[in-house]
Design a protein around this motif. Sequence first.
Motif, PDB file in Angstrom:
ATOM      1  N   TYR A 500      29.819 -51.159  16.456  1.00  0.00           N
ATOM      2  CA  TYR A 500      29.788 -50.286  15.283  1.00  0.00           C
ATOM      3  C   TYR A 500      30.419 -48.948  15.639  1.00  0.00           C
ATOM      4  N   PHE A 501      31.418 -48.552  14.877  1.00  0.00           N
ATOM      5  CA  PHE A 501      32.123 -47.295  15.080  1.00  0.00           C
ATOM      6  C   PHE A 501      31.497 -46.247  14.164  1.00  0.00           C
ATOM      7  N   ALA A 502      30.901 -45.204  14.786  1.00  0.00           N
ATOM      8  CA  ALA A 502      30.136 -44.225  14.004  1.00  0.00           C
ATOM      9  C   ALA A 502      31.032 -43.179  13.344  1.00  0.00           C
ATOM     10  N   GLY A 503      32.249 -43.013  13.866  1.00  0.00           N
ATOM     11  CA  GLY A 503      33.133 -41.995  13.303  1.00  0.00           C
ATOM     12  C   GLY A 503      32.919 -40.615  13.896  1.00  0.00           C
ATOM     13  N   ASP A 504      32.018 -40.517  14.884  1.00  0.00           N
ATOM     14  CA  ASP A 504      31.746 -39.224  15.520  1.00  0.00           C
ATOM     15  C   ASP A 504      32.282 -39.215  16.951  1.00  0.00           C
ATOM     16  N   GLY A 505      32.727 -38.035  17.376  1.00  0.00           N
ATOM     17  CA  GLY A 505      33.103 -37.859  18.766  1.00  0.00           C
ATOM     18  C   GLY A 505      31.883 -37.422  19.565  1.00  0.00           C
ATOM     19  N   ALA A 506      31.860 -37.779  20.857  1.00  0.00           N
ATOM     20  CA  ALA A 506      30.721 -37.394  21.699  1.00  0.00           C
ATOM     21  C   ALA A 506      31.170 -37.296  23.146  1.00  0.00           C
ATOM     22  N   LYS A 507      30.344 -36.640  23.917  1.00  0.00           N
ATOM     23  CA  LYS A 507      30.633 -36.456  25.330  1.00  0.00           C
ATOM     24  C   LYS A 507      29.393 -36.800  26.132  1.00  0.00           C
ATOM     25  N   LYS A 508      29.584 -37.407  27.295  1.00  0.00           N
ATOM     26  CA  LYS A 508      28.446 -37.633  28.197  1.00  0.00           C
ATOM     27  C   LYS A 508      28.505 -36.581  29.298  1.00  0.00           C
ATOM     28  N   ASP A 509      27.378 -35.943  29.576  1.00  0.00           N
ATOM     29  CA  ASP A 509      27.394 -34.968  30.667  1.00  0.00           C
ATOM     30  C   ASP A 509      27.143 -35.669  32.003  1.00  0.00           C
ATOM     31  N   GLU A 510      27.007 -34.891  33.061  1.00  0.00           N
ATOM     32  CA  GLU A 510      26.882 -35.487  34.396  1.00  0.00           C
ATOM     33  C   GLU A 510      25.613 -36.326  34.540  1.00  0.00           C
ATOM     34  N   ASP A 511      24.608 -36.059  33.693  1.00  0.00           N
ATOM     35  CA  ASP A 511      23.388 -36.878  33.725  1.00  0.00           C
ATOM     36  C   ASP A 511      23.496 -38.083  32.794  1.00  0.00           C
ATOM     37  N   GLY A 512      24.630 -38.219  32.113  1.00  0.00           N
ATOM     38  CA  GLY A 512      24.780 -39.311  31.148  1.00  0.00           C
ATOM     39  C   GLY A 512      24.192 -38.980  29.781  1.00  0.00           C
ATOM     40  N   ASP A 513      23.745 -37.735  29.580  1.00  0.00           N
ATOM     41  CA  ASP A 513      23.198 -37.342  28.274  1.00  0.00           C
ATOM     42  C   ASP A 513      24.318 -37.076  27.273  1.00  0.00           C
ATOM     43  N   ILE A 514      24.010 -37.351  26.005  1.00  0.00           N
ATOM     44  CA  ILE A 514      25.032 -37.319  24.952  1.00  0.00           C
ATOM     45  C   ILE A 514      25.037 -35.993  24.193  1.00  0.00           C
ATOM     46  N   TRP A 515      26.247 -35.457  23.996  1.00  0.00           N
ATOM     47  CA  TRP A 515      26.472 -34.254  23.191  1.00  0.00           C
ATOM     48  C   TRP A 515      27.395 -34.657  22.056  1.00  0.00           C
ATOM     49  N   LEU A 516      26.951 -34.462  20.831  1.00  0.00           N
ATOM     50  CA  LEU A 516      27.769 -34.821  19.671  1.00  0.00           C
ATOM     51  C   LEU A 516      28.807 -33.747  19.415  1.00  0.00           C
ATOM     52  N   LEU A 517      30.018 -34.166  19.107  1.00  0.00           N
ATOM     53  CA  LEU A 517      31.122 -33.226  18.963  1.00  0.00           C
ATOM     54  C   LEU A 517      31.716 -33.183  17.569  1.00  0.00           C
ATOM     55  N   GLY A 518      31.028 -33.752  16.578  1.00  0.00           N
ATOM     56  CA  GLY A 518      31.588 -33.711  15.221  1.00  0.00           C
ATOM     57  C   GLY A 518      32.415 -34.955  14.931  1.00  0.00           C
ATOM     58  N   ARG A 519      33.051 -34.941  13.749  1.00  0.00           N
ATOM     59  CA  ARG A 519      33.761 -36.128  13.272  1.00  0.00           C
ATOM     60  C   ARG A 519      35.039 -36.356  14.045  1.00  0.00           C
TER      61      ARG A 519
END
Length: 656
Positions: A500-519
């Motif tokens: 499933y493609f959510a349409g949002d960009g995201a980043k994983k930090d060094e701990d593997g935690d997710i940061w949402l970056l918008g559409r």
Amino acid sequence: MTDTGGETLSNLLREERRFPPPPELAAAANATAADYERADSDRLAFWAAAAGRLDWAQPWDEVLDFSRAPFARWFVGGRLNAAYNCLDRHVEAGRGGRVAFHWEGEPGDTRTLTYAELTAEVCRAANALRELGVTAGDRVAIYLPMIPETVVAMLACARIGAPHTVVFGGFSAEALRGRILDCDARVVITADGGYRRGKPSALKAAVDEAVSACPDVRSVLVVRRTGQDIDWTDGRDVWWHDLVDAQPAQHEAEAFDSEHPLYIMYTSGTTARPKGILHTTGGYLTQVAWTHWAVFDVKPERDVFWTAADIGWVTGHSYIVYGPLANGVTSVLYEGTPDTPHQGRWWEIVEKYRVSILYCAPTAIRTFMKWGGDIPDGFDLSSLRLLGSVGEPINPEAWMWYRKYIGADRCPVVDTWWQTETGAQMISPLPGVSVCKPGSALRPLPGVAAEVVDDAGKPVPDGSGGYLVLTEPWPAMLRTIWGDEQRYIDTYWSRFPGVYFAGDGAKKDEDGDIWLLGRVDDVMNVSGHRISTTEVESALVSHPTVAEAAVVGATDAMTGQGVVAFVILRGDAASAGSADAEEVAAELRAHVAKEIGPIARPRQILVVAELPKTRSGKIMRRLLRDVAEHRDLGDVTTLTDSSVMDEIRGRLPAGG
Ligand code: ATP
Ligand code: MG
């Protein structure tokens, strides 16, 4: 996302503040680290156990049937009634006297509804709908203000198996008509009007206009809220107090198939023409009830829960109506705006009802920041123990402000990522387990499988960005786009095969935690560097003069795209003259260059008074992009206030 090659353009990943759970909360938390382990070892068994929180008239044979992917069926063969699970079962268990809703009208009128009273009212409304000829499967449109009848109408529909579609009371006749026609609703439930910013505003007139072009609508059921004059069509229009109040307060709730349609909700329209998202019964209610219990750590005997959002948004469906009621919790329901009659209205409500859990959107938090911390400081907010955020990426500075000024530096803040399509929360901290990071939704909830992938669909390593995808089906997932299976497949399941493609960009930090970056649609490409709008906006909001910012990429002959920023200044900075505005812009450009890198420096910064937003408070960047590129505006039917766009256009120099 912001990274091409070796150069890192990230301000978010430099965020180093950490907030472990308060020990008392952790010691008594509903959800624990063991929930992750249970779900990891057997995801379907985990969801089956969660479904056990509900009362099923008939148990299911199979937890998930995904053999016709991407079309899913959950709890196959099971039967239940959503309204029975939200109401009757609590009354039958001797909890009918517990308050379901403390309702607060904008003008200050109030109503308290216990579970027993709400059940009786829903039974009457269900009988009334039957009298209007509504049967299982018929669609009913609901266009009401934030009043108890809205909840009653939704649950009455659910009770008789008629999928509801709730349309924001602030939408135009045209938007309402589009939704009525799209789902072919035959009955519309509305009110004469509602209160907004101290004045009655008409609703019935918009219904009359909308329905004039909907030949199949046969009944309009009208709640009297404001008492204002309205037009009346005999034979079609019926007063709620005439029809509903005359009904018996008993109604036998029939059990429906787990996959019976519960409602259709149209998306916000932030990126495209709104889509009619279909949710069904068993899986939806399971995940909504479980997440509400786990993420908000609700203790039904003592918490007072408040989702300060509109019911016409999915957040209202899942976390004002279905989740809290399935869990038998006491909630607050507030009709009006945060600044009517004064800017402390929310805090007055928290104080009055001793609200312990508050859930709202970053747009509200940034507005409160703009108004200043003195306002909440004037109220007793000591009842609060947990805060939640939803709707957009929350800028780290807004997160910190929320925690400090509303949460007295002791309440955990859970940033919950999800969508109309996901039906329930998907990525979020668990308040008794997670060490929170300002601006991060952290990791998928137990039972949810999410990944961040690159263009080829391969998971990215920790420390990099890409596209957010969901790699396994989940119980509250949308089942289709109403009437358009192909659009369902194309929009969500075609970008990467099988996920499933959510349409949002995201980043994983060094701990593997997710940061949402918008559409993904909003990601800018400046001289070959991909820059997320969220990161530039968070850099702008971290400057003391800025309350709110929206950033878009506009076509640029030199660089491909140029960064254009629209900013709202905080209190005193906002009253400065135009010479100062240029100075402020120069300073902000330098600030972004310092925070992220020269490549992200905005080509242009426009100081504005308001930003275009959807009714759920999301910034509509696609309209700002239209302005920055001197185009006609796209679909504006979900915009709160269309004069905002004229104002902004007036600020943009021609050819700029
Ligand atoms: P449309 O799909 O018609 O463009 P929309 O996506 O704005 O409308 P919603 O379903 O209300 O409609 O919004 C879901 C989106 O909101 C998510 O895809 C995401 O971009 C954003 N969002 C929600 N919660 C969060 C969060 N906690 N952090 C970051 N983004 C969030
Ligand atoms: Mg969307």
